[in-house]
Design a protein around this motif. Structure first.
Motif, short mmCIF file in Angstrom:
data_model
loop_
_atom_site.label_atom_id
_atom_site.label_comp_id
_atom_site.label_asym_id
_atom_site.label_seq_id
_atom_site.Cartn_x
_atom_site.Cartn_y
_atom_site.Cartn_z
N ALA A 178 0.84 -1.19 0.00
CA ALA A 178 0.00 0.00 0.00
C ALA A 178 0.88 1.24 0.00
O ALA A 178 2.00 1.24 0.51
N LEU A 179 0.34 2.30 -0.59
CA LEU A 179 1.01 3.60 -0.62
C LEU A 179 0.18 4.60 0.17
O LEU A 179 -1.05 4.54 0.17
N PRO A 180 0.83 5.54 0.86
CA PRO A 180 0.08 6.50 1.69
C PRO A 180 -0.79 7.40 0.83
O PRO A 180 -0.45 7.76 -0.29
N GLY A 181 -1.96 7.73 1.39
CA GLY A 181 -2.86 8.64 0.69
C GLY A 181 -3.71 7.99 -0.38
O GLY A 181 -4.46 8.68 -1.07
N VAL A 182 -3.60 6.67 -0.53
CA VAL A 182 -4.38 5.96 -1.55
C VAL A 182 -5.39 5.06 -0.85
O VAL A 182 -5.05 4.34 0.09
N PRO A 238 10.74 1.89 11.43
CA PRO A 238 10.47 0.89 10.40
C PRO A 238 10.94 1.40 9.04
O PRO A 238 10.57 2.51 8.61
N VAL A 239 11.75 0.61 8.36
CA VAL A 239 12.34 1.05 7.10
C VAL A 239 12.15 -0.02 6.02
O VAL A 239 11.80 -1.17 6.31
N ALA A 240 12.44 0.38 4.80
CA ALA A 240 12.39 -0.54 3.66
C ALA A 240 13.42 -0.10 2.63
O ALA A 240 13.78 1.09 2.55
N GLY A 282 12.79 8.53 1.44
CA GLY A 282 12.01 9.28 2.41
C GLY A 282 10.52 9.09 2.29
O GLY A 282 9.77 9.52 3.18
N ARG A 283 10.07 8.44 1.21
CA ARG A 283 8.64 8.17 1.04
C ARG A 283 8.30 6.89 1.80
O ARG A 283 9.17 6.21 2.34
N GLN A 284 7.02 6.54 1.83
CA GLN A 284 6.61 5.39 2.64
C GLN A 284 5.93 4.30 1.82
O GLN A 284 5.39 4.55 0.73
N VAL A 285 5.96 3.09 2.38
CA VAL A 285 5.30 1.94 1.78
C VAL A 285 4.88 1.03 2.92
O VAL A 285 5.51 0.99 3.98
N ARG A 304 6.53 1.98 6.44
CA ARG A 304 7.99 1.93 6.42
C ARG A 304 8.55 3.05 5.55
O ARG A 304 8.05 3.29 4.44
N THR A 305 9.57 3.70 6.06
CA THR A 305 10.23 4.75 5.31
C THR A 305 11.28 4.14 4.38
O THR A 305 12.09 3.32 4.81
N ILE A 306 11.25 4.52 3.13
CA ILE A 306 12.20 3.99 2.14
C ILE A 306 13.54 4.69 2.33
O ILE A 306 13.63 5.91 2.22
#
Length: 208
Positions: free
Chosen positions: A81-85, A129-131, A148-151, A162-164
């Motif tokens: 999943a992606l944030p805001g979707v 939490p990272v990725a 810096g984006r999330q997944v 998780r922060t990329i």
């Protein structure tokens, strides 16, 4: 500890002269399963994986050793999943190859950070939490920059964004199209499991 099978990744790929996009020569692999009665919780699983990786890396002829939830180059596919979707149903989630890996994984597979960084022991259970994602994932979902984006890996009821922190090269799937798919890597310390693949990069033929 149950060892299900032992093989070299190269022995699989030689059948089709397949190029997975990463170095797989001299990589030994064995699938293992931890008994739930002996390792019922995350803390016990973390201790075992830490001890196993350290012991393997200390063996003569082993350059580096790691653990992963599936055997490269065919990683398990799952929803993310992606944030805001907003996703109306399970079928609407984008799919990606997902692997939970210990920090030496990228060294064993001789994968490098194309942007950002790879996992380190500092990416512990108590850390942010990272990725790490593949370049294909970044191009597909964050063409303007993924760092810096999330997944979120959609896994049961757990909701962990998780922060990329890094991008790595793509791996090609072992299929008829030799396709390149999006991939998401998660630190094993942050998502322990009882079902793992042991990976070891050796000086020579691992099964000699």
């Amino acid at each position: 500890l149950l060892v299900v099978s032992a093989l070299t990744i190269q022995s699989i790929l030689n059948v089709s002269r397949f190029d997975p996009g990463v170095a797989v020569d001299q990589v030994f692999a064995a699938r293992v399963s931890l008994p739930s009665t002996d390792y019922p919780d995350s803390d016990g699983q973390r201790r075992f994986t830490d001890e196993l990786t350290t012991a393997l890396a200390a063996l003569p002829g082993v350059r580096s050793a790691a653990l992963a939830t599936s055997l490269p180059p065919n990683l398990l596919e799952g929803p993310v999943a992606l944030p805001g979707v907003t996703y109306a149903s399970d079928r609407d989630y984008p799919q990606a190859q997902v692997a939970t890996v210990s920090s030496p994984f990228f060294d064993v597979m001789r994968m490098t950070a194309r942007q950002g960084r790879l996992f380190t022991p500092a990416d512990s259970a108590d850390a942010l939490p990272v990725a790490v994602v593949s370049e294909n994932f970044a191009r597909t979902h964050y063409p303007d920059g993924a760092l810096g984006r999330q997944v979120r890996v959609v896994d049961g009821d757990a909701v962990v964004w998780r922060t990329i922190v890094g991008l790595v090269q793509d791996m090609r799937e072992l299929d008829f199209g030799a396709s390149v798919t999006a991939a998401v890597y998660v630190p094993l310390a942050q998502a322990p499991t009882r079902f793992l693949t042991v990976l070891a990069h050796t000086d020579g033929d691992p099964l000699a």
